[in-house]
Design a protein around this motif. Structure first.
Motif, PDB file in Angstrom:
ATOM      1  N   TRP A 119      -3.111  -6.309  10.363  1.00 30.79           N
ATOM      2  CA  TRP A 119      -2.509  -4.961  10.284  1.00 30.79           C
ATOM      3  C   TRP A 119      -2.728  -3.828  10.301  1.00 30.79           C
ATOM      4  N   GLU A 163       4.875  -2.691   4.194  1.00 27.53           N
ATOM      5  CA  GLU A 163       3.877  -2.136   3.341  1.00 27.53           C
ATOM      6  C   GLU A 163       3.771  -1.548   2.709  1.00 27.53           C
ATOM      7  N   GLY A 164       3.353  -0.977   1.202  1.00 22.00           N
ATOM      8  CA  GLY A 164       2.308  -0.060   0.740  1.00 22.00           C
ATOM      9  C   GLY A 164       2.580   0.180  -0.811  1.00 22.00           C
ATOM     10  N   PHE A 176      -3.494  -5.226  -2.287  1.00 25.47           N
ATOM     11  CA  PHE A 176      -3.178  -4.800  -0.786  1.00 25.47           C
ATOM     12  C   PHE A 176      -4.390  -4.718  -0.044  1.00 25.47           C
ATOM     13  N   PHE A 218       0.869  -0.970   6.845  1.00 28.42           N
ATOM     14  CA  PHE A 218       1.112  -0.397   6.177  1.00 28.42           C
ATOM     15  C   PHE A 218       0.686   0.707   5.289  1.00 28.42           C
TER      16      PHE A 218
END
Length: 237
Positions: A193, A23-24, A178, A146
């Motif tokens: 995470w 993700e990001g 986020f 992330f």
């Protein structure tokens, strides 16, 4: 999205695959790193499958693609439901890949992106719970990686600004969402995470990701836990 399923005559794997999500914010390098990660896992002799959301190859995905390219206009709630439906239509194949084939899935964006982007729109900024509710019960990732990068640097990368959401103010709100989602997951304690500095060289980022994923795959194989359910308490007994 998902390559051909192995022959039905193949024996069922001893353990399921790991579900890894990258993700990001936009232009943080997710797609590049997902591709490198697939090659790394295959090189280790591990089965690995690439997925990406939105999946623009489906009927729902085509509607999303038109919207993202600003070729159509839709209500913000309708758009969010389309993104969620795009993930739900892939859920059966995702489970089959993890459980029946025992392959590891490397996913470029997933539900957290959907929620972060939708709830960053002014019309939905007070509707985070509604945005999350649409994806409750989807297969849950075993790890979220992330890729963290400053907004200014992301804007300097090739192709930035080509789609609807690639605007500075929007990306800044998405980043905050986020962070909020990360805090919620950490409080819940079921989806770990891992934050990786995406401003490093491609090789440096790759080394960090490989280490995280290798440990995650080992953990999944050793604990033999079933695929979790996203944002949903699982009943026992």
């Amino acid at each position: 999205m998902i390559p051909a399923i192995p022959s039905k005559t193949a024996a069922k794997p001893a353990s399921r695959g790991a579900f890894i999500v990258l993700e990001g914010v936009d232009r943080c390098g997710k797609t590049t790193q997902a591709s490198l990660l697939i090659k790394h896992l295959v090189g280790l002799g591990l089965a690995a499958v690439a997925m990406r959301f939105p999946d623009r190859t489906t009927m729902v995905g085509d509607l999303i693609n038109q919207y993202l390219q600003s070729k159509s206009e839709l209500d913000d709630r309708a758009v969010h439901l389309l993104f969620s439906a795009n993930r739900w239509e892939a859920a059966p194949a995702l489970r089959k890949t993890l459980i029946d084939d025992g392959a590891n899935i490397i996913c470029d964006r997933y539900a957290h992106s959907g929620v972060a982007f939708s709830s960053s729109k002014p019309s939905l900024e007070d509707n985070l719970d509604w945005c999350r509710a649409c994806d409750v019960g989807l297969p849950a990732p075993d790890a979220i990686i992330f890729l963290d990068i400053a907004q200014e640097e992301a804007e300097q990368r090739g192709g930035y600004g080509g789609e609807r959401y690639e605007k500075k103010e929007m990306q800044q709100r998405v980043r905050k969402r986020f962070s909020q989602l990360q805090e919620m997951d950490e409080k819940d304690g079921r989806i770990p995470w891992f934050i990786v500095n995406a401003a490093q060289t491609i090789e440096e980022v790759q080394i960090e990701i490989n280490e995280i994923v290798e440990k995650t795959v080992e953990k999944v194989q050793s604990e033999e836990q079933p695929v979790g359910l996203l944002w949903k308490e699982e009943t026992k007994g």
